[in-house]
Motif scaffolding. Sequence first.
Motif, short mmCIF file in Angstrom:
data_model
loop_
_atom_site.label_atom_id
_atom_site.label_comp_id
_atom_site.label_asym_id
_atom_site.label_seq_id
_atom_site.Cartn_x
_atom_site.Cartn_y
_atom_site.Cartn_z
N ALA A 117 0.81 -1.22 0.00
CA ALA A 117 0.00 0.00 0.00
C ALA A 117 0.85 1.27 0.00
O ALA A 117 0.62 2.18 -0.81
CB ALA A 117 -0.95 0.00 1.20
N ALA A 118 1.81 1.35 0.89
CA ALA A 118 2.62 2.57 1.01
C ALA A 118 3.45 2.80 -0.25
O ALA A 118 3.54 3.92 -0.76
CB ALA A 118 3.53 2.49 2.24
N ALA A 119 4.05 1.74 -0.78
CA ALA A 119 4.90 1.87 -1.96
C ALA A 119 4.08 2.25 -3.19
O ALA A 119 4.50 3.10 -3.99
CB ALA A 119 5.65 0.57 -2.21
N ASP A 120 2.91 1.63 -3.35
CA ASP A 120 2.07 1.94 -4.51
C ASP A 120 1.53 3.37 -4.43
O ASP A 120 1.45 4.06 -5.44
CB ASP A 120 0.92 0.95 -4.59
CG ASP A 120 1.37 -0.44 -5.03
OD1 ASP A 120 2.55 -0.59 -5.42
OD2 ASP A 120 0.55 -1.38 -4.98
N LEU A 121 1.17 3.79 -3.23
CA LEU A 121 0.71 5.16 -3.05
C LEU A 121 1.82 6.14 -3.41
O LEU A 121 1.57 7.17 -4.07
CB LEU A 121 0.27 5.37 -1.60
CG LEU A 121 -0.17 6.80 -1.23
CD1 LEU A 121 -1.40 7.22 -2.03
CD2 LEU A 121 -0.44 6.88 0.28
N ALA A 122 3.05 5.83 -3.02
CA ALA A 122 4.18 6.70 -3.34
C ALA A 122 4.38 6.82 -4.85
O ALA A 122 4.67 7.91 -5.37
CB ALA A 122 5.45 6.18 -2.67
N GLY A 125 3.00 14.27 -9.46
CA GLY A 125 3.58 15.47 -8.88
C GLY A 125 2.95 15.91 -7.58
O GLY A 125 3.03 17.08 -7.20
N LEU A 126 2.32 14.96 -6.87
CA LEU A 126 1.75 15.28 -5.56
C LEU A 126 2.83 15.14 -4.49
O LEU A 126 3.76 14.35 -4.64
CB LEU A 126 0.58 14.33 -5.25
CG LEU A 126 -0.52 14.23 -6.30
CD1 LEU A 126 -1.61 13.26 -5.83
CD2 LEU A 126 -1.12 15.60 -6.61
N SER A 127 2.70 15.88 -3.42
CA SER A 127 3.69 15.81 -2.34
C SER A 127 3.74 14.40 -1.75
O SER A 127 2.74 13.67 -1.76
CB SER A 127 3.34 16.82 -1.24
OG SER A 127 2.06 16.54 -0.71
N ALA A 128 4.89 14.02 -1.25
CA ALA A 128 5.07 12.69 -0.68
C ALA A 128 4.14 12.49 0.52
O ALA A 128 3.96 13.39 1.34
CB ALA A 128 6.52 12.48 -0.25
N CYS A 129 3.54 11.31 0.60
CA CYS A 129 2.68 10.96 1.73
C CYS A 129 3.15 9.60 2.23
O CYS A 129 2.73 8.56 1.73
CB CYS A 129 1.21 10.92 1.30
SG CYS A 129 0.05 10.68 2.67
N GLY A 156 4.82 11.13 8.35
CA GLY A 156 3.61 11.23 9.16
C GLY A 156 2.33 11.40 8.39
O GLY A 156 1.25 11.49 8.98
N CYS A 157 2.41 11.42 7.07
CA CYS A 157 1.21 11.62 6.26
C CYS A 157 0.39 10.35 6.10
O CYS A 157 -0.84 10.39 6.10
CB CYS A 157 1.61 12.15 4.87
SG CYS A 157 0.25 12.31 3.70
N PHE A 158 1.06 9.20 6.00
CA PHE A 158 0.36 7.93 5.77
C PHE A 158 0.56 6.99 6.94
O PHE A 158 1.67 6.86 7.48
CB PHE A 158 0.87 7.27 4.49
CG PHE A 158 0.24 5.92 4.23
CD1 PHE A 158 -1.10 5.82 3.90
CD2 PHE A 158 0.99 4.75 4.32
CE1 PHE A 158 -1.69 4.58 3.66
CE2 PHE A 158 0.42 3.51 4.09
CZ PHE A 158 -0.93 3.42 3.75
N TYR A 172 -2.42 2.98 -9.51
CA TYR A 172 -1.19 2.17 -9.56
C TYR A 172 -1.29 1.06 -8.53
O TYR A 172 -1.59 1.31 -7.36
CB TYR A 172 0.06 3.01 -9.28
CG TYR A 172 1.32 2.21 -9.53
CD1 TYR A 172 1.86 2.13 -10.80
CD2 TYR A 172 1.94 1.51 -8.50
CE1 TYR A 172 3.00 1.37 -11.05
CE2 TYR A 172 3.07 0.74 -8.73
CZ TYR A 172 3.60 0.68 -10.01
OH TYR A 172 4.72 -0.09 -10.24
N ASP A 173 -1.05 -0.18 -8.99
CA ASP A 173 -1.13 -1.32 -8.08
C ASP A 173 -0.08 -2.35 -8.45
O ASP A 173 0.24 -2.54 -9.63
CB ASP A 173 -2.52 -1.96 -8.15
CG ASP A 173 -2.69 -3.07 -7.12
OD1 ASP A 173 -2.81 -2.74 -5.93
OD2 ASP A 173 -2.68 -4.25 -7.52
N SER A 174 0.46 -3.03 -7.44
CA SER A 174 1.53 -4.00 -7.71
C SER A 174 1.39 -5.31 -6.95
O SER A 174 2.23 -6.20 -7.13
CB SER A 174 2.89 -3.39 -7.36
OG SER A 174 3.02 -3.19 -5.96
N TYR A 175 0.36 -5.46 -6.14
CA TYR A 175 0.28 -6.67 -5.32
C TYR A 175 -0.69 -7.68 -5.93
O TYR A 175 -1.88 -7.43 -6.03
CB TYR A 175 -0.16 -6.36 -3.89
CG TYR A 175 -0.11 -7.58 -3.00
CD1 TYR A 175 1.11 -8.11 -2.60
CD2 TYR A 175 -1.27 -8.22 -2.59
CE1 TYR A 175 1.19 -9.25 -1.83
CE2 TYR A 175 -1.21 -9.36 -1.79
CZ TYR A 175 0.01 -9.87 -1.42
OH TYR A 175 0.08 -11.00 -0.65
#
Length: 440
Positions: free
Chosen positions: A142-147, A154-158, A163-165, A349-352
């Motif tokens: 989840a975290a890697a795909d969101l990144a 071009g969205l800010s890192a979460c 502490g964003c995610f 975007y999905d990878s799992y």
Amino acid sequence: MRTSPPSTPAIRGRWRRIGSAALGTAALVLAGLGTAAHAGATPMATAKVASSKATWAATPCATPHKAGELACNSFRVTGGLTAFQKHQAQVTGVTPKSADASTPSGYGPSNLQSAYGLTSAAASNGSGETIAIVDAYDDPNAAADLATYRSYYGLSACTVANGCFKKVSQTGSTTSLPSADSGWAEEISLDLDMASAICPKCNILLVEAKSATMANLGTAVNEAVILGAKYVSNSYGGSESSSDTSYDSSYFNHTGVAITVSAGDEGYGAEYPAASKYVTAVGGTALSTSSTTRGWTETVWNTSSSEGTGSGCSSYDAKPTWQTDTGCTKRTIADVAAVADPATGVSVYDSYGITAGWYTFGGTSASAPIIAGVYALGGTPSSGSYPAKFPYNSAGTSALNDVTSGSNGSCSSSYLCTAKSGYDGPTGWGTPEGVAAFTG
């Protein structure tokens, strides 16, 4: 194609489908659809565009694992060209590859913000707000795909680090998580990406239930609220039951919290928890570019008699005081809507569990987190309020795009399944035009 439904009456089954939908003719204007490289492109009226329509299949979580579990409300495009791809082909004269996971093939953040009048709000609002995504099972990526999604657009890192995610189980644990499930991982990616697309500055809390039962998903909703989320998105549903009113009081009666729920993907007919009087039930539309002042047009999402946005009358939930339509003596679904048609779907975007890459998704699983994001852009709901009421305060105003065409089935009171001016079942009061209809 549809197989015979399961015999279990307690669960409104979802089955593998492949469908296509007629697409609106894309206007030869960008309307936010192009990348920077396309911004100066000359429209080519003679561009050769592949005629194949998008095809899709229900994600694996759209079929419950076992009796007593609810299903997600999402589809993944498997072939053909989406509305986004056809538009790009018309603008650039280059026909993209069908079902190519190397690049996005659905609407991205700038498209959705443009369509719903959110460009300015998304650039300035949302800091400090937390959108919670409630789903079943674990998505290890989840975290890697969101990144990846956020970086591409071009969205800010979460991230967990900034502490964003944050990802937790239904008990709030960050280490003791449910078992992984590839089908629900697709749903999770869709939900996280849509929350990001609409409210890029918001924090995101993913709460994973240990299974897809109402008891576990409801416990996850409660945990999201305990952890401080004021916006909770739920992209799942099932048949109504006599237990629903007790579920209402146990899991969904949270004042000062905007809880959104997808209305369902099987056409006319009520689902729970969309039928809860405490939630905002979110229907689905087909979204296409147009030559109107808005630059976009929407109709009710309906692919076939068994596939389209849900709507209808609850059999158990009382009508909230802010609903005044007369076709249902109890709760009416839906309240508002957003894009859900897979043919005019969104990029994810999905990878799992599948080949890592870009996919186009649809279903009311897309519209629920979109509306949660709009609530978040509107600001923290006042203490003691029921945010499900907010759109009714703006009914019939320019704060909502009234959807007036399309239907999702047959019904005795036609407005419950056919769009019209003003309130109707499939799209409620309409789709967002800015945040005014989603504030207290």
